[in-house]
Design an enzyme around this catalytic site. Structure first.
Site, short mmCIF file in Angstrom:
data_model
loop_
_atom_site.label_atom_id
_atom_site.label_comp_id
_atom_site.label_asym_id
_atom_site.label_seq_id
_atom_site.Cartn_x
_atom_site.Cartn_y
_atom_site.Cartn_z
N ARG A 23 -30.17 -4.48 30.07
CA ARG A 23 -30.52 -4.23 28.68
C ARG A 23 -31.91 -3.62 28.63
O ARG A 23 -32.83 -4.05 29.32
CB ARG A 23 -30.49 -5.53 27.87
CG ARG A 23 -29.07 -6.06 27.59
CD ARG A 23 -28.35 -5.13 26.61
NE ARG A 23 -27.00 -5.59 26.29
CZ ARG A 23 -25.91 -5.17 26.89
NH1 ARG A 23 -26.00 -4.30 27.89
NH2 ARG A 23 -24.72 -5.60 26.51
N GLU A 81 -32.54 2.59 21.93
CA GLU A 81 -31.37 3.48 22.01
C GLU A 81 -30.77 3.66 20.61
O GLU A 81 -30.73 2.73 19.83
CB GLU A 81 -30.31 2.86 22.93
CG GLU A 81 -30.66 2.87 24.40
CD GLU A 81 -29.52 2.32 25.26
OE1 GLU A 81 -28.36 2.25 24.78
OE2 GLU A 81 -29.77 1.96 26.41
N HIS A 113 -27.01 5.07 29.57
CA HIS A 113 -26.30 3.80 29.36
C HIS A 113 -24.82 3.95 29.71
O HIS A 113 -23.93 3.63 28.92
CB HIS A 113 -26.45 3.32 27.91
CG HIS A 113 -26.18 1.87 27.74
ND1 HIS A 113 -26.73 1.12 26.71
CD2 HIS A 113 -25.39 1.00 28.44
CE1 HIS A 113 -26.30 -0.13 26.79
NE2 HIS A 113 -25.49 -0.23 27.83
#
Length: 382
Positions: free
Chosen positions: A208, A237, A254
């Site tokens: 994360r 993000e 990601h």
């Protein structure tokens, strides 16, 4: 029955088409108006599922096709009597393979013929970290594990401190993002931890984004003796910091868990949970929907060097540098334009198959090489 689903969840019709009407919407911009008449909501990690989204709706089941659940207000769902299911472990193998591919590139960058000479510290030993540890240990790496919540509960398991694991040649992060817990992970890797890393070390974050303090990382990368850094996840993000992209060695959008197998398994797991919730039989399996891979076999003879065979096979399945180039090329324009480009890279991500889709034919090669390919998850033909 109306099923509202993130448009980027694969095989929606194949798994859910005979359960109800499927309405596809954008996961990032999903609104309460789009969900209010739904009976079932299916999301990924880009959708915040909370009171603001679902208050007044008729949703009775929420499923996320992801390992992580920090985007879901589980307490509020429970208070409302809304059933919630996630897909723990669905893309663990995909993320583990991402890290192996990065390690292969890093060993090449360091000029190491034997990549297992690298010590690897894994922070967060859940589904992903555990799968990665198993692969690395079978490959002969020196692996050290850091997981304070598990260390509090489990006796006899050898866990080390964050300070100890940060001394490894490679540190790879696989924790959830928590703020209110005995061991919060938000900005867990901050100025102090980053200052302890040197130029001979590699830091990977495929967990994360908020686990690393981005401002502290950017400052550290601007000073001497800085570590090599690979980021797949980012703070803020999709509006990520372009200067940080410029400073890290590999930057990906990601997608560490975006193998086709991982995404489809996530869909299958939520299909199973929804079927159970509705009292329906489970008749479908992910394997029946996987297409034939573009590359199905590689053959090596006895003349191949072990490190070359491993490198060739890993690159044939996945080379992170391709995703790095795509992300860097998307870092122009305004903040909004960069954010939209980041989301497009994830939405339009090309098919990536896991190692298990590739058969390795070995003619007269060593048992050591055979064992290495088995440890990574390739299919073998001896």
């Amino acid at each position: 029955m109306l099923i509202v689903a993130d448009e980027n969840i694969p095989l929606l019709d194949s798994f859910f088409g005979d359960i109800g009407e499927v309405r596809r919407v954008s996961g990032r911009s999903m609104t309460a108006g789009e969900v209010c008449d739904a009976d079932v909501l299916l999301v990924r990690s880009v959708t915040r599922v909370n009171r603001e989204l679902l208050a007044g709706s008729r949703v009775r089941f929420v499923g996320t096709t992801t390992i992580g659940t920090d985007h879901v207000d589980r307490g509020w769902l429970e208070q409302q009597g809304i059933r919630f299911s996630a897909a723990p472990g669905c893309n663990a193998n995909s993320v583990a393979e991402y890290v192996l591919s990065v390690l292969s590139l890093y060993a090449e960058k360091r000029g190491l013929a034997d990549w297992s000479r690298l010590s690897v510290g894994i922070v967060g030993v859940g589904h992903v970290g555990g799968e990665l540890a198993r692969k690395l240990e079978r490959l002969g790496f020196d692996v050290r594990l850091c997981d304070p919540p598990r260390a509090d509960l489990e006796e006899g398991q050898e866990f080390v401190s964050l300070e100890e694991v940060m001394k490894c040649d490679v540190v790879t992060l696989h924790t959830p993002l928590t703020r209110k817990s005995n061991h919060p992970t938000f900005h867990m890797v901050g100025e102090q931890a980053l200052d302890g890393l040197g130029a001979s070390q590699l830091l990977i974050n495929a967990g994360r984004g908020g686990v690393i303090d981005s401002s502290a990382l950017l400052a550290r990368l601007g000073r001497g003796n800085a570590p090599t850094v690979v980021l797949d996840v980012w703070e803020q993000e999709p509006r990520i910091h372009p200067e940080l992209v410029d400073q890290v060695w590999l930057a990906t959008p990601h997608i560490a868990g975006h193998s086709l197998e991982g995404k489809v398994e996530g869909t299958e797991m939520i299909y199973q949970e929804l079927s159970q919730f509705l009292g329906l039989p489970v008749r479908k399996k992910a394997g029946q929907f996987l297409p034939e891979p573009a590359l199905s076999k590689i053959s090596f003879t006895s003349s191949v060097e072990e490190e070359d065979a491993i490198r060739i096979a890993l690159r044939a399945c996945y080379d992170p540098r391709r995703d790095d180039i795509r992300l860097r090329n998307a870092m122009s324009g305004s903040v909004e334009e960069r954010g939209a480009a980041f989301d497009r890279l994830r939405r339009d991500y090309p098919v990536r198959r896991e190692y298990s889709s590739l058969k390795i034919q070995l003619k007269g090669t060593s048992k050591s090489l055979q064992d290495s390919f088995r440890a990574m998850g390739f299919k073998l033909k001896i």
